[in-house]
Design a protein around this motif. Structure first.
Motif, PDB file in Angstrom:
ATOM      1  N   TYR A 269       0.829  -1.206   0.000  1.00  0.00           N
ATOM      2  CA  TYR A 269       0.000   0.000   0.000  1.00  0.00           C
ATOM      3  C   TYR A 269       0.861   1.252   0.000  1.00  0.00           C
ATOM      4  O   TYR A 269       2.058   1.216   0.294  1.00  0.00           O
ATOM      5  CB  TYR A 269      -0.956   0.009   1.204  1.00  0.00           C
ATOM      6  N   ILE A 270       0.221   2.369  -0.354  1.00  0.00           N
ATOM      7  CA  ILE A 270       0.897   3.667  -0.294  1.00  0.00           C
ATOM      8  C   ILE A 270       0.203   4.504   0.769  1.00  0.00           C
ATOM      9  O   ILE A 270      -0.970   4.294   1.081  1.00  0.00           O
ATOM     10  CB  ILE A 270       0.891   4.386  -1.654  1.00  0.00           C
TER      11      ILE A 270
ATOM     12  N   THR B  47      -4.652   0.364  -0.610  1.00  0.00           N
ATOM     13  CA  THR B  47      -3.997  -0.879  -1.017  1.00  0.00           C
ATOM     14  C   THR B  47      -3.781  -0.891  -2.525  1.00  0.00           C
ATOM     15  O   THR B  47      -4.711  -0.660  -3.305  1.00  0.00           O
ATOM     16  CB  THR B  47      -4.859  -2.093  -0.613  1.00  0.00           C
ATOM     17  N   LEU B  48      -2.535  -1.168  -2.945  1.00  0.00           N
ATOM     18  CA  LEU B  48      -2.220  -1.281  -4.369  1.00  0.00           C
ATOM     19  C   LEU B  48      -2.541  -2.682  -4.877  1.00  0.00           C
ATOM     20  O   LEU B  48      -3.135  -2.854  -5.938  1.00  0.00           O
ATOM     21  CB  LEU B  48      -0.744  -0.973  -4.610  1.00  0.00           C
TER      22      LEU B  48
ATOM     23  N   PHE C  10       7.914   6.367  -6.206  1.00  0.00           N
ATOM     24  CA  PHE C  10       6.952   6.399  -5.116  1.00  0.00           C
ATOM     25  C   PHE C  10       7.301   5.342  -4.080  1.00  0.00           C
ATOM     26  O   PHE C  10       7.966   4.357  -4.362  1.00  0.00           O
ATOM     27  CB  PHE C  10       5.519   6.184  -5.637  1.00  0.00           C
ATOM     28  N   GLU C  11       6.852   5.610  -2.870  1.00  0.00           N
ATOM     29  CA  GLU C  11       7.186   4.737  -1.758  1.00  0.00           C
ATOM     30  C   GLU C  11       6.048   3.772  -1.477  1.00  0.00           C
ATOM     31  O   GLU C  11       4.892   4.175  -1.341  1.00  0.00           O
ATOM     32  CB  GLU C  11       7.506   5.572  -0.514  1.00  0.00           C
ATOM     33  N   VAL C  12       6.386   2.502  -1.391  1.00  0.00           N
ATOM     34  CA  VAL C  12       5.409   1.446  -1.155  1.00  0.00           C
ATOM     35  C   VAL C  12       5.733   0.770   0.173  1.00  0.00           C
ATOM     36  O   VAL C  12       6.898   0.475   0.470  1.00  0.00           O
ATOM     37  CB  VAL C  12       5.434   0.400  -2.289  1.00  0.00           C
ATOM     38  N   THR C  13       4.703   0.519   0.968  1.00  0.00           N
ATOM     39  CA  THR C  13       4.866  -0.209   2.220  1.00  0.00           C
ATOM     40  C   THR C  13       4.341  -1.627   2.038  1.00  0.00           C
ATOM     41  O   THR C  13       3.266  -1.826   1.467  1.00  0.00           O
ATOM     42  CB  THR C  13       4.101   0.485   3.364  1.00  0.00           C
ATOM     43  N   ILE C  14       5.109  -2.598   2.497  1.00  0.00           N
ATOM     44  CA  ILE C  14       4.714  -4.006   2.432  1.00  0.00           C
ATOM     45  C   ILE C  14       4.465  -4.495   3.850  1.00  0.00           C
ATOM     46  O   ILE C  14       5.352  -4.407   4.706  1.00  0.00           O
ATOM     47  CB  ILE C  14       5.793  -4.885   1.775  1.00  0.00           C
ATOM     48  N   GLN C  15       3.266  -5.000   4.105  1.00  0.00           N
ATOM     49  CA  GLN C  15       2.877  -5.437   5.437  1.00  0.00           C
ATOM     50  C   GLN C  15       2.257  -6.830   5.369  1.00  0.00           C
ATOM     51  O   GLN C  15       1.552  -7.162   4.414  1.00  0.00           O
ATOM     52  CB  GLN C  15       1.873  -4.453   6.038  1.00  0.00           C
ATOM     53  N   ALA C  16       2.510  -7.638   6.396  1.00  0.00           N
ATOM     54  CA  ALA C  16       1.916  -8.973   6.467  1.00  0.00           C
ATOM     55  C   ALA C  16       0.470  -8.867   6.940  1.00  0.00           C
ATOM     56  O   ALA C  16       0.206  -8.323   8.009  1.00  0.00           O
ATOM     57  CB  ALA C  16       2.725  -9.860   7.412  1.00  0.00           C
ATOM     58  N   GLU C  17      -0.464  -9.378   6.135  1.00  0.00           N
ATOM     59  CA  GLU C  17      -1.871  -9.407   6.534  1.00  0.00           C
ATOM     60  C   GLU C  17      -2.187 -10.648   7.366  1.00  0.00           C
ATOM     61  O   GLU C  17      -3.187 -10.684   8.085  1.00  0.00           O
ATOM     62  CB  GLU C  17      -2.769  -9.386   5.302  1.00  0.00           C
TER      63      GLU C  17
ATOM     64  N   LEU D  82      -6.527  -0.242 -10.274  1.00  0.00           N
ATOM     65  CA  LEU D  82      -6.926   0.434  -9.043  1.00  0.00           C
ATOM     66  C   LEU D  82      -7.217   1.909  -9.305  1.00  0.00           C
ATOM     67  O   LEU D  82      -8.213   2.448  -8.809  1.00  0.00           O
ATOM     68  CB  LEU D  82      -5.819   0.296  -7.999  1.00  0.00           C
ATOM     69  N   MET D  83      -6.364   2.568 -10.072  1.00  0.00           N
ATOM     70  CA  MET D  83      -6.586   3.979 -10.371  1.00  0.00           C
ATOM     71  C   MET D  83      -7.913   4.185 -11.103  1.00  0.00           C
ATOM     72  O   MET D  83      -8.637   5.141 -10.846  1.00  0.00           O
ATOM     73  CB  MET D  83      -5.424   4.524 -11.229  1.00  0.00           C
TER      74      MET D  83
END
Length: 219
Positions: free
Chosen positions: A57-58, A67-68, A90-97, A138-139
């Motif tokens: 996500y961004i 969420t991307l 661009f900066e993307v964050t990766i997180q464990a769901e 998504l956009m």
């Protein structure tokens, strides 16, 4: 199962290249909610999911998330190794769901393979094209699709992923996925409940008429 059974082009690598990857791999286990990668300056390496689920996500300057895309078993995450991607803007964050087990391929190792192996370069380009298509989709959803249809689509997608009509998810989590506000999502879900589509309870959303939700998605 071992790494070579998850990496789709393993058999297209020569023995030296295979040994190089095997010698650099790290198997990592992360708990639900763990942030694995945060910004373009964090080159954690490429991530290949063995089990579990990740979310990319961004984050806006105002703190809103969107969420991307999401990653599942056998998916490869490239943006966690942004240093190998030219012109990453661009900066993307990766997180464990979910609790996740994954292999980490060091960026230097993978970059060297890309430079010498046509199959690896082609595979990487295909992954990038696929992720770009997801972001473009998504956009389009954000720009042209109403929020009620997006919420309905999200609920149906979540039910498909979890294989249940009883979702353990908060209104805030849905807002974070869709780039909205919790209060807006709450109002929308209450409308869905009044229309007989869902049943709301604390921390849970039960889909009681998936057909109506699907009809709403399809306009």
């Amino acid at each position: 199962m071992e790494f070579q059974e998850y990496f789709p082009i393993w058999n297209q690598l020569n023995t030296v290249q295979q040994n190089r990857i095997q010698g650099s791999l790290t198997l990592r286990r992360v708990g639900r909610g763990t942030v694995i990668h945060h910004d373009s300056g964090d080159c954690a390496g490429l991530l290949l999911i063995r089990t579990g689920q990740l979310r990319a996500y961004i984050l806006s300057e105002e703190g809103r998330e969107v969420t991307l895309y999401r990653l599942f078993e056998r998916d490869m995450c490239l943006f966690s190794a942004s240093c190998i991607i030219r012109s990453m803007q661009f900066e993307v964050t990766i997180q464990a769901e979910k609790d996740t087990e994954l292999w980490v391929i060091p960026s230097e190792t993978y970059k060297a393979l890309m430079e010498e192996s046509v199959p690896v370069a082609n595979y990487t380009n295909e992954l990038m094209a696929s992720r770009f298509s997801e972001v473009m989709w998504l956009m389009e959803q954000i720009m042209w699709k109403s929020l009620d249809r997006r919420v309905a689509a999200f609920l149906l997608e979540e039910a498909s992923i979890e294989e249940t009509s009883q979702l353990k998810i908060t209104h805030e989590a849905i807002a974070n996925h869709l780039g909205s506000h919790r209060e807006v999502i709450t109002r929308m879900l209450r409308y869905f409940q009044n229309e007989g589509m869902v049943k709301l309870s604390r921390g849970k959303i039960e889909l009681i008429n998936a057909g109506l939700l699907k009809d709403l998605c399809e306009g």
